[in-house]
Motif scaffolding. Sequence first.
Motif, mmCIF file in Angstrom:
data_model
loop_
_atom_site.group_PDB
_atom_site.id
_atom_site.type_symbol
_atom_site.label_atom_id
_atom_site.label_comp_id
_atom_site.label_asym_id
_atom_site.label_seq_id
_atom_site.Cartn_x
_atom_site.Cartn_y
_atom_site.Cartn_z
ATOM 1 N N ASP A 62 3.132 2.586 10.012
ATOM 2 C CA ASP A 62 3.404 1.160 9.808
ATOM 3 C C ASP A 62 2.589 0.588 8.658
ATOM 4 N N LYS A 63 1.348 1.020 8.505
ATOM 5 C CA LYS A 63 0.517 0.569 7.379
ATOM 6 C C LYS A 63 1.027 1.159 6.062
ATOM 7 N N TYR A 65 4.209 1.761 5.359
ATOM 8 C CA TYR A 65 5.360 0.926 4.973
ATOM 9 C C TYR A 65 4.870 -0.309 4.217
ATOM 10 N N GLU A 66 3.876 -0.946 4.781
ATOM 11 C CA GLU A 66 3.331 -2.165 4.176
ATOM 12 C C GLU A 66 2.734 -1.871 2.796
ATOM 13 N N GLN A 67 2.008 -0.771 2.678
ATOM 14 C CA GLN A 67 1.395 -0.402 1.396
ATOM 15 C C GLN A 67 2.467 -0.098 0.348
ATOM 16 N N THR A 70 3.885 -3.372 -0.823
ATOM 17 C CA THR A 70 2.908 -4.083 -1.639
ATOM 18 C C THR A 70 2.810 -3.471 -3.036
ATOM 19 N N LEU A 157 7.793 -9.083 4.079
ATOM 20 C CA LEU A 157 6.414 -9.184 4.546
ATOM 21 C C LEU A 157 6.104 -10.534 5.189
ATOM 22 N N ASN A 160 7.104 -11.061 9.225
ATOM 23 C CA ASN A 160 6.403 -10.330 10.298
ATOM 24 C C ASN A 160 7.177 -9.131 10.829
ATOM 25 N N PHE A 163 7.062 -2.317 11.688
ATOM 26 C CA PHE A 163 7.503 -1.090 11.031
ATOM 27 C C PHE A 163 7.619 0.095 11.987
#
Length: 178
Positions: A62-63, A65-67, A70, A157, A160, A163
């Motif tokens: 999940d982190k 996906y966020e990275q 970004t 993003l 909310n 992921f």
Amino acid sequence: MKIRKTIIFFLTIVTFSCQTELEKNKHAFQNTLGENKINAINSLVTDFENNLKKNYPKLSIDKAYEQYLTEIISDSTTDFEKFKFQTPNTKSELTKSGLWNEIYLKDNNNGLLINVTGQYMRGLNYVAKSDKFVKKYYEKRQTAGMMSNELVVNGILNSNPDFNNYFHKRIVVLEFTF
């Protein structure tokens, strides 16, 4: 003791109801798209997550996906090769399954357009009734059509996403499948 049993019973019912809703949504989504298109999406998600593991080995999925999101819009990003995730087999499956045409349309004047009446959007519309993230995405996609990566990423993003969620993952992966 009786209150504790009542609370446990209530939480069990709520949990079961949520799982049932997710399964119902998945079933409807999969039926709308059909087996070949769902297999293509699943292959894309696998390729995407394998790429995330390669590029962000120390992060949870999940982190990662966020990275990815970004970094894909960051001004400091110079290595855009790391964002390419589709294997040749998956690219072929995407086309052969008809999924590409369910998501995009070709316009002689403007290039790619979103197929707002295709099976993919109809499947998401069904899910949007019970998922706030999918609802926001669906509404934006219906009204705005094609958007820049920056608008898409910021929209995702700021909504909310989870992921680990079946639908949230697929939306992100398909947004970066072109």
